[in-house]
Motif scaffolding. Structure first.
Motif, PDB file in Angstrom:
ATOM      1  N   ASN A  62     -29.475  15.978  12.189  1.00  0.00           N
ATOM      2  CA  ASN A  62     -28.596  16.704  13.116  1.00  0.00           C
ATOM      3  C   ASN A  62     -28.354  18.135  12.663  1.00  0.00           C
ATOM      4  O   ASN A  62     -28.291  19.060  13.487  1.00  0.00           O
ATOM      5  CB  ASN A  62     -27.262  15.965  13.245  1.00  0.00           C
ATOM      6  CG  ASN A  62     -27.409  14.638  13.954  1.00  0.00           C
ATOM      7  OD1 ASN A  62     -28.339  14.434  14.734  1.00  0.00           O
ATOM      8  ND2 ASN A  62     -26.493  13.721  13.691  1.00  0.00           N
ATOM      9  N   VAL A  63     -28.224  18.336  11.361  1.00  0.00           N
ATOM     10  CA  VAL A  63     -28.004  19.697  10.847  1.00  0.00           C
ATOM     11  C   VAL A  63     -29.262  20.544  10.997  1.00  0.00           C
ATOM     12  O   VAL A  63     -29.203  21.712  11.402  1.00  0.00           O
ATOM     13  CB  VAL A  63     -27.551  19.636   9.377  1.00  0.00           C
ATOM     14  CG1 VAL A  63     -27.532  21.030   8.754  1.00  0.00           C
ATOM     15  CG2 VAL A  63     -26.169  19.001   9.274  1.00  0.00           C
ATOM     16  N   ALA A  64     -30.416  19.970  10.707  1.00  0.00           N
ATOM     17  CA  ALA A  64     -31.660  20.739  10.767  1.00  0.00           C
ATOM     18  C   ALA A  64     -32.070  21.081  12.194  1.00  0.00           C
ATOM     19  O   ALA A  64     -32.800  22.058  12.413  1.00  0.00           O
ATOM     20  CB  ALA A  64     -32.783  19.969  10.082  1.00  0.00           C
ATOM     21  N   THR A  65     -31.644  20.314  13.187  1.00  0.00           N
ATOM     22  CA  THR A  65     -32.064  20.528  14.581  1.00  0.00           C
ATOM     23  C   THR A  65     -30.991  21.202  15.419  1.00  0.00           C
ATOM     24  O   THR A  65     -31.050  21.151  16.649  1.00  0.00           O
ATOM     25  CB  THR A  65     -32.442  19.185  15.220  1.00  0.00           C
ATOM     26  OG1 THR A  65     -31.327  18.276  15.130  1.00  0.00           O
ATOM     27  CG2 THR A  65     -33.645  18.579  14.523  1.00  0.00           C
ATOM     28  N   MET A  66     -30.014  21.840  14.792  1.00  0.00           N
ATOM     29  CA  MET A  66     -28.992  22.532  15.582  1.00  0.00           C
ATOM     30  C   MET A  66     -29.560  23.698  16.360  1.00  0.00           C
ATOM     31  O   MET A  66     -29.002  24.108  17.376  1.00  0.00           O
ATOM     32  CB  MET A  66     -27.864  23.022  14.655  1.00  0.00           C
ATOM     33  CG  MET A  66     -26.922  21.938  14.196  1.00  0.00           C
ATOM     34  SD  MET A  66     -25.410  22.576  13.417  1.00  0.00           S
ATOM     35  CE  MET A  66     -26.081  23.409  11.990  1.00  0.00           C
ATOM     36  N   GLY A 118     -22.447  30.558  25.809  1.00  0.00           N
ATOM     37  CA  GLY A 118     -22.584  29.115  25.821  1.00  0.00           C
ATOM     38  C   GLY A 118     -23.370  28.602  24.629  1.00  0.00           C
ATOM     39  O   GLY A 118     -23.049  27.540  24.066  1.00  0.00           O
ATOM     40  N   TYR A 119     -24.386  29.358  24.242  1.00  0.00           N
ATOM     41  CA  TYR A 119     -25.179  28.960  23.076  1.00  0.00           C
ATOM     42  C   TYR A 119     -24.358  28.990  21.802  1.00  0.00           C
ATOM     43  O   TYR A 119     -24.389  28.063  20.996  1.00  0.00           O
ATOM     44  CB  TYR A 119     -26.381  29.884  22.955  1.00  0.00           C
ATOM     45  CG  TYR A 119     -27.082  29.801  21.620  1.00  0.00           C
ATOM     46  CD1 TYR A 119     -27.845  28.689  21.287  1.00  0.00           C
ATOM     47  CD2 TYR A 119     -26.951  30.826  20.689  1.00  0.00           C
ATOM     48  CE1 TYR A 119     -28.474  28.598  20.062  1.00  0.00           C
ATOM     49  CE2 TYR A 119     -27.574  30.745  19.460  1.00  0.00           C
ATOM     50  CZ  TYR A 119     -28.333  29.631  19.148  1.00  0.00           C
ATOM     51  OH  TYR A 119     -28.939  29.552  17.940  1.00  0.00           O
ATOM     52  N   ASP A 120     -23.583  30.065  21.599  1.00  0.00           N
ATOM     53  CA  ASP A 120     -22.767  30.177  20.393  1.00  0.00           C
ATOM     54  C   ASP A 120     -21.710  29.074  20.334  1.00  0.00           C
ATOM     55  O   ASP A 120     -21.483  28.474  19.283  1.00  0.00           O
ATOM     56  CB  ASP A 120     -22.103  31.549  20.344  1.00  0.00           C
ATOM     57  CG  ASP A 120     -23.120  32.670  20.149  1.00  0.00           C
ATOM     58  OD1 ASP A 120     -24.199  32.390  19.581  1.00  0.00           O
ATOM     59  OD2 ASP A 120     -22.848  33.803  20.578  1.00  0.00           O
ATOM     60  N   ASP A 121     -21.062  28.812  21.453  1.00  0.00           N
ATOM     61  CA  ASP A 121     -20.048  27.758  21.470  1.00  0.00           C
ATOM     62  C   ASP A 121     -20.663  26.385  21.221  1.00  0.00           C
ATOM     63  O   ASP A 121     -20.103  25.570  20.474  1.00  0.00           O
ATOM     64  CB  ASP A 121     -19.311  27.756  22.815  1.00  0.00           C
ATOM     65  CG  ASP A 121     -18.454  28.998  22.994  1.00  0.00           C
ATOM     66  OD1 ASP A 121     -18.105  29.626  21.970  1.00  0.00           O
ATOM     67  OD2 ASP A 121     -18.151  29.358  24.151  1.00  0.00           O
ATOM     68  N   GLN A 122     -21.811  26.135  21.863  1.00  0.00           N
ATOM     69  CA  GLN A 122     -22.459  24.837  21.683  1.00  0.00           C
ATOM     70  C   GLN A 122     -22.923  24.644  20.237  1.00  0.00           C
ATOM     71  O   GLN A 122     -22.774  23.561  19.657  1.00  0.00           O
ATOM     72  CB  GLN A 122     -23.644  24.720  22.639  1.00  0.00           C
ATOM     73  CG  GLN A 122     -24.408  23.416  22.560  1.00  0.00           C
ATOM     74  CD  GLN A 122     -23.640  22.265  23.175  1.00  0.00           C
ATOM     75  OE1 GLN A 122     -22.629  22.472  23.839  1.00  0.00           O
ATOM     76  NE2 GLN A 122     -24.119  21.054  22.954  1.00  0.00           N
ATOM     77  N   LEU A 123     -23.475  25.696  19.656  1.00  0.00           N
ATOM     78  CA  LEU A 123     -23.945  25.610  18.274  1.00  0.00           C
ATOM     79  C   LEU A 123     -22.782  25.397  17.318  1.00  0.00           C
ATOM     80  O   LEU A 123     -22.872  24.619  16.352  1.00  0.00           O
ATOM     81  CB  LEU A 123     -24.717  26.880  17.917  1.00  0.00           C
ATOM     82  CG  LEU A 123     -25.627  26.826  16.683  1.00  0.00           C
ATOM     83  CD1 LEU A 123     -26.679  25.741  16.835  1.00  0.00           C
ATOM     84  CD2 LEU A 123     -26.282  28.174  16.444  1.00  0.00           C
ATOM     85  N   TYR A 124     -21.674  26.081  17.589  1.00  0.00           N
ATOM     86  CA  TYR A 124     -20.500  25.917  16.729  1.00  0.00           C
ATOM     87  C   TYR A 124     -19.930  24.508  16.849  1.00  0.00           C
ATOM     88  O   TYR A 124     -19.517  23.908  15.849  1.00  0.00           O
ATOM     89  CB  TYR A 124     -19.447  26.954  17.104  1.00  0.00           C
ATOM     90  CG  TYR A 124     -18.228  26.915  16.220  1.00  0.00           C
ATOM     91  CD1 TYR A 124     -18.254  27.441  14.928  1.00  0.00           C
ATOM     92  CD2 TYR A 124     -17.044  26.336  16.681  1.00  0.00           C
ATOM     93  CE1 TYR A 124     -17.138  27.392  14.116  1.00  0.00           C
ATOM     94  CE2 TYR A 124     -15.922  26.288  15.876  1.00  0.00           C
ATOM     95  CZ  TYR A 124     -15.974  26.816  14.599  1.00  0.00           C
ATOM     96  OH  TYR A 124     -14.863  26.758  13.789  1.00  0.00           O
ATOM     97  N   GLN A 125     -19.895  23.951  18.040  1.00  0.00           N
ATOM     98  CA  GLN A 125     -19.395  22.593  18.232  1.00  0.00           C
ATOM     99  C   GLN A 125     -20.293  21.571  17.539  1.00  0.00           C
ATOM    100  O   GLN A 125     -19.809  20.570  17.002  1.00  0.00           O
ATOM    101  CB  GLN A 125     -19.283  22.279  19.730  1.00  0.00           C
ATOM    102  CG  GLN A 125     -18.184  23.047  20.442  1.00  0.00           C
ATOM    103  CD  GLN A 125     -16.808  22.769  19.849  1.00  0.00           C
ATOM    104  OE1 GLN A 125     -16.501  21.645  19.450  1.00  0.00           O
ATOM    105  NE2 GLN A 125     -15.987  23.809  19.775  1.00  0.00           N
ATOM    106  N   GLN A 126     -21.592  21.818  17.548  1.00  0.00           N
ATOM    107  CA  GLN A 126     -22.495  20.932  16.812  1.00  0.00           C
ATOM    108  C   GLN A 126     -22.212  20.981  15.315  1.00  0.00           C
ATOM    109  O   GLN A 126     -22.237  19.951  14.628  1.00  0.00           O
ATOM    110  CB  GLN A 126     -23.942  21.325  17.088  1.00  0.00           C
ATOM    111  CG  GLN A 126     -24.434  20.976  18.482  1.00  0.00           C
ATOM    112  CD  GLN A 126     -25.896  21.328  18.665  1.00  0.00           C
ATOM    113  OE1 GLN A 126     -26.507  21.914  17.780  1.00  0.00           O
ATOM    114  NE2 GLN A 126     -26.440  20.985  19.809  1.00  0.00           N
ATOM    115  N   LEU A 127     -21.936  22.172  14.799  1.00  0.00           N
ATOM    116  CA  LEU A 127     -21.609  22.294  13.376  1.00  0.00           C
ATOM    117  C   LEU A 127     -20.307  21.571  13.058  1.00  0.00           C
ATOM    118  O   LEU A 127     -20.203  20.889  12.024  1.00  0.00           O
ATOM    119  CB  LEU A 127     -21.511  23.775  12.997  1.00  0.00           C
ATOM    120  CG  LEU A 127     -21.143  24.066  11.537  1.00  0.00           C
ATOM    121  CD1 LEU A 127     -22.168  23.460  10.588  1.00  0.00           C
ATOM    122  CD2 LEU A 127     -21.007  25.561  11.308  1.00  0.00           C
TER     123      LEU A 127
END
Length: 298
Positions: A89-93, A135-144
């Motif tokens: 999950n971390v590598a595929t963010m 949207g990309y920044d928010d989605q990436l941050y939520q994944q982190l």
């Protein structure tokens, strides 16, 4: 279980072989575990009752030990599996970035075909660019954030596992080390005495079990450590270079957290790893060598 069955069946097999050889005299009855009682142990039905009690106790203790080992092994494998999922999950963010780019390209192509005015097309593409970037920044941050929470759950699980294993496993490791030393010493002495091979083989049957049990704990503990060490590489492989400052700062904190790999520590000092297994073997050989030298000189 194989060692227990061999231990329990050894007196019966030995008695049957002696009876079949046709030696003169009465063949003595032996128990798997020698006991002293103020009774005639070899008389019936005392002998049969004692034999059944010893068989029951040995099998029950072996089953309890086996079930406890399997339980701890399963817990360590579950932690290893969760770390493997977290690594993925971390590598595929950054893969969400590719999906956003494709959607943005499709949206721009649609706007280009529907709107003919160049100013309107440029304005629409600029708005789409800003919307998708946010949207990309928010989605990436939520994944982190999700991955950090997953890592915290794994840390709590490892702490609970260490609390459950600490005292019992450290005692088990020392008992196995002493058992290996004792069995090797007794087997060597019995073989030198030349009193047959039944008793040496009975004792030697427990040596693979002790090695296997100790090695399994150390190997599964090493698997947890190996998977946790991959978290730093997985974090570096994600899409941090195309993200905003908030994500980079949070990722840096996460990398500082995973910089120290997870290690299952028992007895507050011993870490379950390949090195620990080698230390147990080295300690067993050292004790065996010391006791053997004392036995030779006495």
């Amino acid at each position: 279980m194989v060692a227990s069955v061999g231990w329990l069946a050894a007196p019966l097999v030995s008695r049957a072989l002696l009876a079949a050889s046709g030696e003169s005299g009465e063949v003595p009855r032996k128990l798997p575990l020698p006991v002293w009682l103020p009774l005639e142990v070899q008389a019936s039905p005392t002998y049969e009752i004692l034999y059944i009690i010893e068989v029951y106790c040995v099998i029950l203790s072996s089953l309890v030990t086996l079930c406890t080992d399997v339980l701890f092994f399963r817990f360590m494998l579950m932690v290893t599996a969760e770390l493997h999922v977290l690594n993925y999950n971390v590598a595929t963010m950054a893969k969400w970035r590719e999906r956003v780019s494709d959607e943005r390209h499709d949206y721009g192509h649609q706007q280009n075909t529907e709107v003919q005015d160049s100013y309107m097309v440029g304005r629409a593409l600029q708005m789409a660019e800003t919307s998708y970037e946010d949207g990309y920044d928010d989605q990436l941050y939520q994944q982190l954030v999700t991955n950090v929470r997953h890592h915290l759950i794994i840390l709590r699980t490892v702490n609970l596992l260490e609390a459950a294993m600490s005292k019992s496993i450290i005692i088990l490791l020392f008992v196995n080390m002493g058992g290996l030393c004792f069995n090797l010493l007794v087997v060597g002495v019995l073989l030198q005495a030349g009193g047959g091979v039944t008793r040496p083989l009975t004792l030697a049957a427990t040596i693979p079990f002790l090695l296997y049990q100790t090695g399994m704990f150390c190997v599964f503990g090493q698997m947890v450590t190996d998977q946790s060490e991959e978290l730093m590489i997985s974090a570096f492989r994600c899409g941090w270079n195309e993200s905003d400052a908030r994500f980079r700062h949070s990722l840096l904190i996460f990398m500082a957290m995973v910089n120290r790999p997870l290690e299952i520590t028992v007895g507050k000092t011993c870490i379950l790893s390949r090195e620990m297994f080698l230390q147990v073997l080295n300690g067993s050989y050292t004790l065996f060598n010391m006791f053997y030298q004392v036995h030779s000189t006495s």
